[in-house]
Motif scaffolding. Structure first.
Motif, PDB file in Angstrom:
ATOM      1  N   LYS A  65      34.657  42.150  48.224  1.00  0.00           N
ATOM      2  CA  LYS A  65      34.240  41.235  47.176  1.00  0.00           C
ATOM      3  C   LYS A  65      34.951  39.910  47.413  1.00  0.00           C
ATOM      4  O   LYS A  65      36.167  39.879  47.552  1.00  0.00           O
ATOM      5  CB  LYS A  65      34.586  41.797  45.799  1.00  0.00           C
ATOM      6  N   VAL A  67      35.818  36.225  45.976  1.00  0.00           N
ATOM      7  CA  VAL A  67      35.904  35.526  44.702  1.00  0.00           C
ATOM      8  C   VAL A  67      36.534  34.159  44.923  1.00  0.00           C
ATOM      9  O   VAL A  67      37.533  34.033  45.653  1.00  0.00           O
ATOM     10  CB  VAL A  67      36.766  36.329  43.685  1.00  0.00           C
ATOM     11  N   GLN A  68      35.969  33.149  44.290  1.00  0.00           N
ATOM     12  CA  GLN A  68      36.524  31.804  44.376  1.00  0.00           C
ATOM     13  C   GLN A  68      37.404  31.552  43.164  1.00  0.00           C
ATOM     14  O   GLN A  68      37.056  31.910  42.045  1.00  0.00           O
ATOM     15  CB  GLN A  68      35.416  30.750  44.407  1.00  0.00           C
ATOM     16  N   GLY A  69      38.546  30.899  43.413  1.00  0.00           N
ATOM     17  CA  GLY A  69      39.432  30.512  42.337  1.00  0.00           C
ATOM     18  C   GLY A  69      38.982  29.199  41.726  1.00  0.00           C
ATOM     19  O   GLY A  69      38.094  28.510  42.240  1.00  0.00           O
ATOM     20  N   GLN A  82      39.784  30.896  48.040  1.00  0.00           N
ATOM     21  CA  GLN A  82      38.767  31.946  48.064  1.00  0.00           C
ATOM     22  C   GLN A  82      39.470  33.215  48.508  1.00  0.00           C
ATOM     23  O   GLN A  82      40.133  33.222  49.539  1.00  0.00           O
ATOM     24  CB  GLN A  82      37.657  31.587  49.030  1.00  0.00           C
ATOM     25  N   THR A  84      39.295  37.366  49.377  1.00  0.00           N
ATOM     26  CA  THR A  84      38.466  38.503  49.747  1.00  0.00           C
ATOM     27  C   THR A  84      39.228  39.777  49.383  1.00  0.00           C
ATOM     28  O   THR A  84      40.366  39.964  49.817  1.00  0.00           O
ATOM     29  CB  THR A  84      38.154  38.494  51.256  1.00  0.00           C
ATOM     30  N   ALA A 143      41.269  33.549  40.600  1.00  0.00           N
ATOM     31  CA  ALA A 143      40.409  34.402  41.427  1.00  0.00           C
ATOM     32  C   ALA A 143      40.696  35.878  41.160  1.00  0.00           C
ATOM     33  O   ALA A 143      39.772  36.692  41.088  1.00  0.00           O
ATOM     34  CB  ALA A 143      40.610  34.073  42.898  1.00  0.00           C
ATOM     35  N   ALA A 146      39.179  36.712  37.867  1.00  0.00           N
ATOM     36  CA  ALA A 146      37.708  36.761  37.967  1.00  0.00           C
ATOM     37  C   ALA A 146      37.238  38.037  38.652  1.00  0.00           C
ATOM     38  O   ALA A 146      36.166  38.548  38.351  1.00  0.00           O
ATOM     39  CB  ALA A 146      37.194  35.538  38.718  1.00  0.00           C
ATOM     40  N   LYS A 147      38.028  38.558  39.564  1.00  0.00           N
ATOM     41  CA  LYS A 147      37.660  39.806  40.251  1.00  0.00           C
ATOM     42  C   LYS A 147      37.632  40.970  39.281  1.00  0.00           C
ATOM     43  O   LYS A 147      36.766  41.829  39.353  1.00  0.00           O
ATOM     44  CB  LYS A 147      38.668  40.090  41.383  1.00  0.00           C
TER      45      LYS A 147
END
Length: 149
Positions: A65, A67-69, A82, A84, A143, A146-147
């Motif tokens: 996955k 995810v961008q901060g 970003q 992973t 990030a 958000a994950k």
């Protein structure tokens, strides 16, 4: 009169570097991410055990996955990471935006290495790049948050 000419020449020679100095304008650069080198390669014995696992377990363990901060604006420029994730592990971190500044350029590899070791945003700032380090940690934490969402 003999002293005036050398004084003027040396004064001008000393001021030339000051006139030619160009401070950084706070531009940002975009970089690409690279996967971490710590990804283990499967061995024949681990392949045999992973094939006996249920399909849902193997797909969950290998799910990536990205995810961008949040983009954090600083006095040096914008910082955005970003991340992973492979399962719950942080497998790679890359900079989407970073200030075009020598201290930042030197600090980013250290910050990424510390993040991969700590597997969290609880890392030390890099001396000489405190502003960038703090913004990196804020974007990294965003990030990670958000994950989980």
């Amino acid at each position: 009169m003999k002293r005036v000419i050398p004084v003027l020449v040396l004064s001008v020679a000393g001021l030339i570097p000051v006139w030619r100095y160009e401070p950084s304008i706070g531009t940002t650069t975009t970089t690409t991410t690279t996967e971490a080198a710590s990804t283990p390669t499967p061995t024949p014995s681990s392949t045999a055990t992973s094939s006996s696992a249920s399909p849902s377990e193997s797909s969950a363990a290998s799910a990536k996955k990205v995810v961008q901060g949040t983009a954090i604006n600083t006095s040096k420029g914008t910082v955005q990471v970003q991340v992973t994730f492979e399962g719950d592990r942080i497998s790679a971190v890359g900079m989407l935006q970073q200030p075009d500044h020598p201290q930042t350029t030197a600090a980013v590899p250290v910050l990424i290495e510390e993040t991969l070791k700590a597997q969290s945003s609880k890392i030390d700032t890099v001396s000489g790049a405190t502003i960038t380090s703090d913004a990196y940690v804020q974007s990294l934490q965003a990030a990670i948050d958000a994950k989980g969402a």
